[in-house]
Design an enzyme around this catalytic site. Structure first.
Site, short mmCIF file in Angstrom:
data_model
loop_
_atom_site.label_atom_id
_atom_site.label_comp_id
_atom_site.label_asym_id
_atom_site.label_seq_id
_atom_site.Cartn_x
_atom_site.Cartn_y
_atom_site.Cartn_z
CG HIS A 121 3.90 0.64 -6.88
ND1 HIS A 121 3.18 0.63 -5.72
CD2 HIS A 121 5.20 0.80 -6.54
CE1 HIS A 121 4.01 0.80 -4.69
NE2 HIS A 121 5.24 0.92 -5.17
CB THR A 134 7.47 -4.99 -6.99
OG1 THR A 134 7.06 -4.46 -5.73
CG2 THR A 134 6.46 -6.03 -7.44
NE ARG A 135 11.75 -5.63 -0.02
CZ ARG A 135 11.99 -4.40 0.45
NH1 ARG A 135 12.64 -3.51 -0.28
NH2 ARG A 135 11.62 -4.07 1.66
CG HIS A 139 -0.03 0.64 -2.75
ND1 HIS A 139 -0.99 -0.17 -2.23
CD2 HIS A 139 1.09 0.44 -2.01
CE1 HIS A 139 -0.49 -0.83 -1.19
NE2 HIS A 139 0.78 -0.47 -1.04
NE ARG A 152 13.96 8.73 -3.13
CZ ARG A 152 14.40 8.37 -1.94
NH1 ARG A 152 14.17 7.15 -1.49
NH2 ARG A 152 15.05 9.22 -1.18
#
Ligand code: PPS
Length: 588
Positions: free
Chosen positions: A222, A214-215, A219, A308
């Site tokens: 996730h 992740t970057r 929340h 996605r």
């Protein structure tokens, strides 16, 4: 390639120390760091070698090369490897590797290098980190590279933008000997190398590990996604966020890591680990996803979550996405066997208010009410100080985000005027400064073109290069003032679009940015000729004069355009104040 033969080829090809670690976790790990004695020798010898101060991107790449995160790479790519990677996503020896890892240098450095020479690679303070044993020095075709790697030459793609606008003209290929790792002072206990992570997994008795890349801040959606992925893969979870370089405009990594640490507390005991990855992302979508998988395999993970638009840059200015939302999943699927790490594909997670739970969108029956908050919507909520619902994120995460993203009326901002000499920039900037001071509550820094040239840029002329330096200096000061909650009003000519964009990027990282085009036509400026400069420029006494003998690139991205033929300086300043109030930077 089998572990043993890769190890043999590594040792056979190397005239100096390259160690390789074989672990039950992950594949063979390259370690390019030499021992202390050799490191001292390298430093001594380096006194006679040319040096290169690594850019932020190159520092990230070097760190992952040294620690084996980029195994099986042993250096920066030669022309042959680069050509093969661009064309086929493979190194020249056929190994799957989708992303160019190149060392770009300027012409002066390239001139001093040839096959067989050595280049000392240093951090920005001049500390020597590695030796590059030069195999070739070449001038890449950057448009072709962009097209092949990113599928576009549009500089709206951040990877292409970096390649076309921020990359030096020569590449140097060759193998590396690591003298020391780049130094970090933040979150040091969370920065585990591939070898350290392998050890950690062994200690925890984890055999199957699913990585989450992740970057962004994480929340509830996730968390739900990662929990489901861990369950599906029957694996423990590695939250592995990128803290090197991400997409310009992303939440800074300090804030994000504090958010991840808060979120980690909410996972079931013994399920999740958090480690930080010093990767410089390219936002290359499907190719980048493949790269992420190879890297995670090196970090001993058995699975990678791919959601996605994985590592995609989103859409261009016409709304056209650069990659299909599930292209990355398809590409990984096609290479699963060769990769040696499995993908856990995920669809978009949405919230079902009626049931107070999250579900992947493809599992939601038609007609069910769903809710989600996009990144843009979240930014808007932070900007206005609006409540962030607890169904969306954990209160501790929201609190961290609020600390670094106060509402707009508590943020600093910069107003950058641009326009021809004599267009009226300075006059309007002065009126604007006075009106802002009258409103009170904020400090205002005025960086007028002439004033800056008298003090900050007194040694500069009007060549393109000097103008760029001048504008970047203004941008730097404005960005500092903005970051600290102040207001900067700048009024240079700023004739070049790309330098204005640089200022926008610098400032936007820490606050608001408003570009105001003072669009007085050249004929009118020349007719007014308040300083008599246009007459001199026409006679050739003043060279490189904007609009006469040097270009002015009309902005297409100005937030406001001022017509000084129809509005007075007071009216122009009032219009700008109105805009700032409407955008939430000032309270009315
Ligand atoms: S730039 O291009 O943004 O770096 O220029 P800037 O720092 O704003 O400086 C512009 C002022 O310098 C005077 N001047 C010139 N302008 C343009 N071209 C040339 N060759 C030149 N030589 C001197 C001019 O007075 C500009 O002031 P303004 O206020 O814009 O009229």
């Amino acid at each position: 390639m089998e572990r043993l033969s890769l190890l043999q080829s590594l040792l056979r090809a190397e005239p100096y120390i390259v160690t390789a670690l074989t672990s039950p976790h992950g594949g063979t790990l390259v370690n390019l760091l030499v021992d202390e004695a050799r490191a001292l020798e390298c430093k001594r010898e380096a006194r006679d070698w040319p040096s290169w101060d690594l850019t932020a991107r190159q520092l990230c790449d070097l760190e992952l090369l040294l620690d084996g995160g980029f195994s099986p790479l042993r250096g920066f790519m030669t022309e042959r490897d680069l050509a093969a990677v661009c064309a086929d996503m493979r190194l020249a020896d056929g190994t799957l590797w989708p992303m160019p890892i190149t060392l770009d240098v300027d012409a002066a450095t390239a001139e001093r290098l040839e096959p067989g020479s050595a280049l000392a690679l240093r951090d920005p303070e001049g500390v020597m980190l590695a030796v590059l044993h030069v195999e070739d020095v070449y001038q890449p075709d950057r448009s072709a590279e962009a097209e092949q790697v990113f599928g576009t030459t549009s500089t709206e793609h951040p990877g292409v933008d970096h390649l076309m606008r921020r990359t030096n003209p020569y590449y140097v290929g060759g193998t590396i000997e690591g003298v020391q790792r780049p130094q970090h002072y933040d979150f040091t206990s969370r920065r585990l190398t591939p070898a350290q992570l392998r050890e950690r997994f062994e200690q925890r008795g984890w055999g199957r590990i699913v990585a989450f890349q992740t970057r962004n801040p994480m929340h509830r959606a996730h968390q739900e996604l990662t929990l489901r992925a861990a369950q599906e893969a029957d694996a423990a979870l590695l939250i592995h966020p990128v803290v090197g370089m991400t997409k310009p405009g992303d939440v800074d990594h300090y804030t994000r890591v504090r958010c991840y640490e808060a979120l980690l507390e909410t996972y079931p005991d013994g399920l999740a680990e958090l480690s930080l990855l010093p990767l410089a992302m390219r936002m290359g979508g499907p190719r980048e996803a493949l790269w992420h998988a190879i890297i995670r395999k090196n970090f001993a993970c058995t699975h990678l979550i791919v959601g996605r638009d994985h590592a995609g840059p989103g859409s261009d200015s016409t709304g056209q996405p650069f990659y299909g939302p599930y292209d990355a999943q398809e590409l990984l699927q096609a290479h699963t066997a060769e990769l040696g790490i499995e993908m856990v594909p995920f669809r978009l997670m949405v919230y079902l208010p009626g049931e107070d739970r999250y579900a992947p969108i493809d599992e939601v029956p038609d007609g069910t009410e769903t809710a989600s908050i996009s990144g843009t919507q979240l930014r808007e909520k932070l900007q206005t100080g609006e409540e962030i619902p607890t169904w969306f994120t954990f209160p501790a995460v929201a609190e961290e985000l609020r600390r670094t993203h106060p509402p707009r009326d508590r943020q600093g901002f910069t107003v950058l005027f641009t326009g021809l000499s004599g267009s009226g920039k300075s006059t309007i900037a002065n009126v604007l400064q006075t009106k802002l001071l009258e409103l009170g509550g904020r400090s205002v820094t005025l960086l007028d073109g002439d004033l800056v040239r008298k003090h900050l840029s007194s040694e500069l002329g009007f060549s393109k290069e000097h103008r760029d330096v001048n504008i970047r200096r203004i941008g730097f000061v404005a960005a500092e003032a903005t970051k600290h909650g102040g207001i900067a009003v700048c009024a240079p000519i700023a004739p070049y679009a790309h330098t204005r964009q640089d200022v926008r990027d610098m400032v936007s990282a820490g606050g608001g940015f408003v570009l105001v085009h003072v669009a007085t036509p050249l004929e009118v400026c020349e007719q007014r000729d308040r300083k008599g400069l246009y007459a001199k420029a026409r006679e050739g006494i003043i060279k490189e004069f904007t609009g006469i003998s040097d270009p002015y690139e009309e902005p297409t991205d100005a937030e406001l355009t001022i017509d000084t033929m129809t509005s007075s300086p007071e009216e122009a300043a009032s219009r700008i104040i109105g805009y700032l109030i409407a955008e939430g930077y000032l309270t009315g």
